[in-house]
Design a protein around this motif. Structure first.
Motif, mmCIF file in Angstrom:
data_model
loop_
_atom_site.group_PDB
_atom_site.id
_atom_site.type_symbol
_atom_site.label_atom_id
_atom_site.label_comp_id
_atom_site.label_asym_id
_atom_site.label_seq_id
_atom_site.Cartn_x
_atom_site.Cartn_y
_atom_site.Cartn_z
ATOM 1 N N ALA A 109 -3.097 65.072 -11.814
ATOM 2 C CA ALA A 109 -4.176 66.063 -11.704
ATOM 3 C C ALA A 109 -4.366 66.513 -10.257
ATOM 4 O O ALA A 109 -4.653 67.687 -9.990
ATOM 5 C CB ALA A 109 -5.469 65.475 -12.249
ATOM 6 N N THR A 110 -4.198 65.599 -9.319
ATOM 7 C CA THR A 110 -4.339 65.946 -7.904
ATOM 8 C C THR A 110 -3.224 66.879 -7.462
ATOM 9 O O THR A 110 -3.462 67.860 -6.742
ATOM 10 C CB THR A 110 -4.344 64.670 -7.045
ATOM 11 O OG1 THR A 110 -5.441 63.849 -7.448
ATOM 12 C CG2 THR A 110 -4.471 65.008 -5.572
ATOM 13 N N ARG A 111 -2.005 66.596 -7.892
ATOM 14 C CA ARG A 111 -0.886 67.482 -7.545
ATOM 15 C C ARG A 111 -1.107 68.882 -8.110
ATOM 16 O O ARG A 111 -0.774 69.878 -7.462
ATOM 17 C CB ARG A 111 0.430 66.894 -8.051
ATOM 18 C CG ARG A 111 0.899 65.674 -7.263
ATOM 19 C CD ARG A 111 2.294 65.230 -7.693
ATOM 20 N NE ARG A 111 2.848 64.249 -6.779
ATOM 21 C CZ ARG A 111 2.857 62.943 -6.982
ATOM 22 N NH1 ARG A 111 2.331 62.450 -8.113
ATOM 23 N NH2 ARG A 111 3.377 62.113 -6.091
ATOM 24 N N GLU A 112 -1.672 68.965 -9.321
ATOM 25 C CA GLU A 112 -1.970 70.269 -9.888
ATOM 26 C C GLU A 112 -3.004 71.006 -9.039
ATOM 27 O O GLU A 112 -2.864 72.204 -8.754
ATOM 28 C CB GLU A 112 -2.475 70.136 -11.324
ATOM 29 C CG GLU A 112 -2.781 71.487 -11.974
ATOM 30 C CD GLU A 112 -3.608 71.364 -13.238
ATOM 31 O OE1 GLU A 112 -3.417 72.192 -14.154
ATOM 32 O OE2 GLU A 112 -4.458 70.446 -13.322
ATOM 33 N N MET A 113 -4.066 70.314 -8.624
ATOM 34 C CA MET A 113 -5.096 70.959 -7.804
ATOM 35 C C MET A 113 -4.520 71.434 -6.477
ATOM 36 O O MET A 113 -4.830 72.555 -6.015
ATOM 37 C CB MET A 113 -6.258 69.980 -7.579
ATOM 38 C CG MET A 113 -7.334 70.498 -6.618
ATOM 39 S SD MET A 113 -8.039 72.107 -7.081
ATOM 40 C CE MET A 113 -8.949 71.667 -8.560
ATOM 41 N N HIS A 116 -11.372 76.333 -17.028
ATOM 42 C CA HIS A 116 -12.372 75.977 -16.006
ATOM 43 C C HIS A 116 -12.473 77.175 -15.068
ATOM 44 O O HIS A 116 -11.776 77.308 -14.097
ATOM 45 C CB HIS A 116 -12.007 74.680 -15.271
ATOM 46 C CG HIS A 116 -10.591 74.576 -14.802
ATOM 47 N ND1 HIS A 116 -10.199 74.811 -13.499
ATOM 48 C CD2 HIS A 116 -9.458 74.241 -15.468
ATOM 49 C CE1 HIS A 116 -8.902 74.622 -13.366
ATOM 50 N NE2 HIS A 116 -8.430 74.270 -14.561
ATOM 51 N N LYS A 117 -13.401 78.069 -15.402
ATOM 52 C CA LYS A 117 -13.364 79.415 -14.849
ATOM 53 C C LYS A 117 -14.278 79.680 -13.661
ATOM 54 O O LYS A 117 -13.952 80.475 -12.801
ATOM 55 C CB LYS A 117 -13.673 80.434 -15.953
ATOM 56 C CG LYS A 117 -15.055 80.329 -16.551
ATOM 57 C CD LYS A 117 -15.334 81.478 -17.532
ATOM 58 C CE LYS A 117 -15.456 82.810 -16.856
ATOM 59 N NZ LYS A 117 -16.626 82.905 -15.946
ATOM 60 N N THR A 118 -15.438 79.026 -13.600
ATOM 61 C CA THR A 118 -16.412 79.365 -12.568
ATOM 62 C C THR A 118 -16.938 78.108 -11.891
ATOM 63 O O THR A 118 -17.471 77.215 -12.549
ATOM 64 C CB THR A 118 -17.604 80.139 -13.167
ATOM 65 O OG1 THR A 118 -17.133 81.276 -13.876
ATOM 66 C CG2 THR A 118 -18.567 80.585 -12.071
ATOM 67 N N ASN A 152 -9.984 67.670 -16.077
ATOM 68 C CA ASN A 152 -10.902 68.659 -15.510
ATOM 69 C C ASN A 152 -11.985 67.996 -14.673
ATOM 70 O O ASN A 152 -12.340 68.495 -13.597
ATOM 71 C CB ASN A 152 -11.547 69.492 -16.609
ATOM 72 C CG ASN A 152 -10.553 70.250 -17.460
ATOM 73 O OD1 ASN A 152 -10.724 70.355 -18.680
ATOM 74 N ND2 ASN A 152 -9.508 70.798 -16.864
ATOM 75 N N LEU A 153 -12.535 66.896 -15.156
ATOM 76 C CA LEU A 153 -13.584 66.199 -14.429
ATOM 77 C C LEU A 153 -13.071 65.694 -13.085
ATOM 78 O O LEU A 153 -13.709 65.873 -12.041
ATOM 79 C CB LEU A 153 -14.127 65.031 -15.256
ATOM 80 C CG LEU A 153 -14.856 65.389 -16.552
ATOM 81 C CD1 LEU A 153 -15.246 64.116 -17.309
ATOM 82 C CD2 LEU A 153 -16.083 66.246 -16.281
#
Length: 318
Positions: free
Chosen positions: A72-76, A201-203, A231-232
């Motif tokens: 998840a971190t790599r995606e962010m 996760h739009k806004t 997402n969290l």
């Protein structure tokens, strides 16, 4: 703060992860059964809220199953580059986005290539990646290069410079903390049909109170079993990085879901996870403060006190 209508426990038994488990249980027991875009079918509720205090390094990292926080971190970090091709993700063996271009490739070519073979070819063949690895103007593109158009005297429009929303929010948090416009938006209506998947996760909106940075995320559509744990973590990670970059302490992370659902074929995962209880209090340590938010690397992040229970798997709906 507890959600009305969800089962509650006494305050002294209120590990923050119970919020997630209570939401999952509520949807599975009381959600409206619906036919969805994927054809799989869901149980759904509308309008859910979860709240997490990020003080002292705390993070909403689930312990009732293993969450691959490094993925998840790599995606962010990839989002923050503005990249829209899965090649760099596949190079790091991050397959979060692979299924969408793979489905397109299979449909258009008739190939029965496996995801592993497709991902390997994306990494190996730059031309193949350019043709088949593109996702369109998804999250990162909107976050750091939102397109603009300038009206011309002849009645036409000329493309203007892109807007780096992330950089602008950080600048406004440094210089105008009381603003109500600290927003990062992914829902570009003009480009939705060009995206492999419109932003869920739009806004993101940020708020400063007593030296603490709070963040509220509105998510229009949420797969609670597979997507929400990522997402969290990801949103709280973004909040932590922005807090560090703006010399603020991490405050409260508030997650808000629109269509909040469980897929009908995720029953085994749901039942198993609901049989478990939270354990431990994982914390995130950020090893350095780079010059900008765009300069972090995966090596900068360490998670302590994370002893998750076993991984749970279920099919993703494309």
């Amino acid at each position: 703060m507890n959600n009305p209508g969800f089962p509650n426990r006494q305050a002294d038994d209120r590990h923050p992860e119970w919020q997630y488990l209570d939401l999952m249980r509520h949807i599975w027991q009381h959600g409206s059964e619906r036919v969805d875009r994927t054809g799989v079918g869901t149980k759904s509720v509308f309008g859910a809220i979860l709240r997490f205090d990020l003080a002292d390094g705390k993070m909403p990292l689930l312990t009732t199953k293993r969450v691959y926080w490094k993925t998840a971190t790599r995606e962010m970090l990839w989002f923050l580059t503005g990249d829209t091709n899965i090649r760099e993700l596949c190079r790091q063996n991050v397959q979060i986005w692979t299924d969408w271009p793979l489905e397109t490739y299979r449909r258009e070519t008739g190939s029965e290539i496996t995801r592993e073979e497709f991902s390997a070819k994306i990494v190996k063949d730059e031309v193949f990646a350019a043709r088949w690895g593109e996702l369109g103007p998804v999250y990162g593109k909107q976050w750091v290069d939102w397109p603009t158009y300038q009206y011309q005297p002849d009645g036409t429009y000329r493309k203007g410079p892109g807007i780096n929303q992330v950089a602008e929010v950080i600048e406004s948090l440094r210089n105008n903390q009381g603003s109500r416009r600290h927003i990062i938006e992914g829902w570009n209506v003009a480009q939705l049909d060009q995206m492999a998947l419109p932003p869920c996760h739009k806004t993101y909106q940020f708020h400063v109170s007593d030296g603490r940075l709070n963040c509220a995320l509105y998510q229009r559509s949420c797969d609670v079993a597979l997507g929400l744990p990522f997402n969290l973590w990801s949103a709280a990670l973004l909040q932590r990085m922005i807090a560090q970059q703006t010399d603020l302490e991490p405050g409260e992370f508030v997650w808000m879901g629109g269509d909040t659902h469980l897929y009908l074929n995720h029953g085994d995962l749901v039942e198993e996870q609901l049989s478990r209880g939270p354990e431990g209090k994982p914390r995130l340590e950020i090893g350095r403060r780079p010059d900008t938010i765009f300069d972090y690397s995966i090596e900068d992040f360490t998670v302590a006190d994370y002893l998750p229970q076993g991984a749970l798997k279920a099919p993703i709906a494309v």
